[in-house]
Design an enzyme around this catalytic site. Sequence first.
Site, PDB file in Angstrom:
ATOM      1  N   GLU A  50       0.825  -1.205   0.000  1.00 45.08           N
ATOM      2  CA  GLU A  50       0.000   0.000   0.000  1.00 45.08           C
ATOM      3  C   GLU A  50       0.863   1.260   0.000  1.00 45.08           C
ATOM      4  OE1 GLU A  50      -3.379   0.528  -0.180  1.00 45.08           O
ATOM      5  OE2 GLU A  50      -3.475  -1.593  -0.690  1.00 45.08           O
ATOM      6  N   CYS A  89     -12.054   2.342 -15.204  1.00 52.09           N
ATOM      7  CA  CYS A  89     -12.568   3.672 -14.856  1.00 52.09           C
ATOM      8  C   CYS A  89     -11.388   4.619 -14.650  1.00 52.09           C
ATOM      9  CB  CYS A  89     -13.422   3.562 -13.592  1.00 52.09           C
ATOM     10  SG  CYS A  89     -14.551   4.945 -13.328  1.00 52.09           S
ATOM     11  N   CYS A 106     -16.690   1.877 -20.347  1.00 57.35           N
ATOM     12  CA  CYS A 106     -17.992   1.697 -19.702  1.00 57.35           C
ATOM     13  C   CYS A 106     -18.685   0.413 -20.138  1.00 57.35           C
ATOM     14  CB  CYS A 106     -18.881   2.898 -19.986  1.00 57.35           C
ATOM     15  SG  CYS A 106     -18.235   4.457 -19.303  1.00 57.35           S
ATOM     16  N   CYS A 128     -17.786  -2.322 -17.769  1.00 58.91           N
ATOM     17  CA  CYS A 128     -17.886  -2.036 -16.343  1.00 58.91           C
ATOM     18  C   CYS A 128     -19.033  -2.815 -15.702  1.00 58.91           C
ATOM     19  CB  CYS A 128     -18.098  -0.536 -16.136  1.00 58.91           C
ATOM     20  SG  CYS A 128     -18.314  -0.075 -14.398  1.00 58.91           S
ATOM     21  N   CYS A 154     -24.585   3.468 -12.965  1.00 52.19           N
ATOM     22  CA  CYS A 154     -23.642   4.591 -12.929  1.00 52.19           C
ATOM     23  C   CYS A 154     -24.323   5.874 -13.416  1.00 52.19           C
ATOM     24  CB  CYS A 154     -22.422   4.276 -13.789  1.00 52.19           C
ATOM     25  SG  CYS A 154     -21.205   5.617 -13.837  1.00 52.19           S
TER      26      CYS A 154
END
Length: 347
Positions: free
Chosen positions: A43, A200, A207, A210, A216
């Site tokens: 991370e 995205c 899209c 997705c 959305c």
Amino acid sequence: MPETVIQMPAGFATQMVNWQRQYGRQSLPWQNTQDPYRVWLSEIMLQQTQVSTVLDYFARFLHKFPDVAALAAAEQDDVLALWSGLGYYSRARNMHRCAQEVMARFGGEFPRRAQELQTLPGIGRSTAAAIAAFCFQERVAILDGNVKRVLSRVLGFADDLAVSKNEKQLWHLAENVMPEQAADMPAYTQSLMDLGASLCLPRKTQCSECPVQPMCKAFEKGTPLAYPVKTRKLKRSSATLWLLWAENVQGQVWLHKRPQKGIWAGLFSLPVFDTEDQLLAAWPQGHSARYLEPWKHVLTHRDLHLHPVRLSGSGHGSPACDGQWVDAAVWPELGLPAPVRSLLSSR
């Protein structure tokens, strides 16, 4: 002005979890583990850095520092040397301090709750949530750059995220769309990261592929790239730096350690001067001056215009600035700023 009313999409978390388990990334070296040391390490490295770049650094760090105790016991110079080239060196310094605090405050065990993880150096709210969700299945929301983009588009959240109260509202919404089952938190958290990294994207969307396109709001309006809204721009500055590349007859290079604050903090570097005259005055014994091609090194908020000058020495004198002569076999193992490493490697 009343706050925007956001309708929460039904089934969002379920769709995301199912998509991640079928199509998301499954084989990254920090996945499929509940070891908080590995998750935390990844991370921190992935902040502002591409996965492809992090892969090699992650493997080298684990080889050198296989656990938090090994990292805590290391010298900061060794940590910075291994980090060299990854950029944003405050991450490495905070990571080293964090490892030491995990040992001192928590007996070598990372805390299991995001709220406690946030008390450690270099671990912000989203990073703490990621560690807690991945390793301990805590129901806690993340909101890094990728996730802000995904959620603001799906929810049609058009308020300016440069305003702190609006970002707080998005945090609240992120908490409301989490899965009900704690066991789904690792897959759900990963799904947000994967969607933001693959479909995205900031300046391009896919899209049609997705998993949450039907719900959305940005897609419905036909303006996905209009989200997220953030009006405040980073103010950029620039600086001109003269780099003294001093080399003696033994082929050693004069390097000094930068202060713990400021540019290239804590790293070894060629001496830096504001002007050409200051550079030349620092080593009057130097001769055969070569003015190398200057170039611009781009940082997040600043452009550095670097002017290297290479000088040779025939006697035993040293530049009149802090530092030491370093053998050609030694400097590659030191923590050096990326442009200095690149310059010395071109010799």
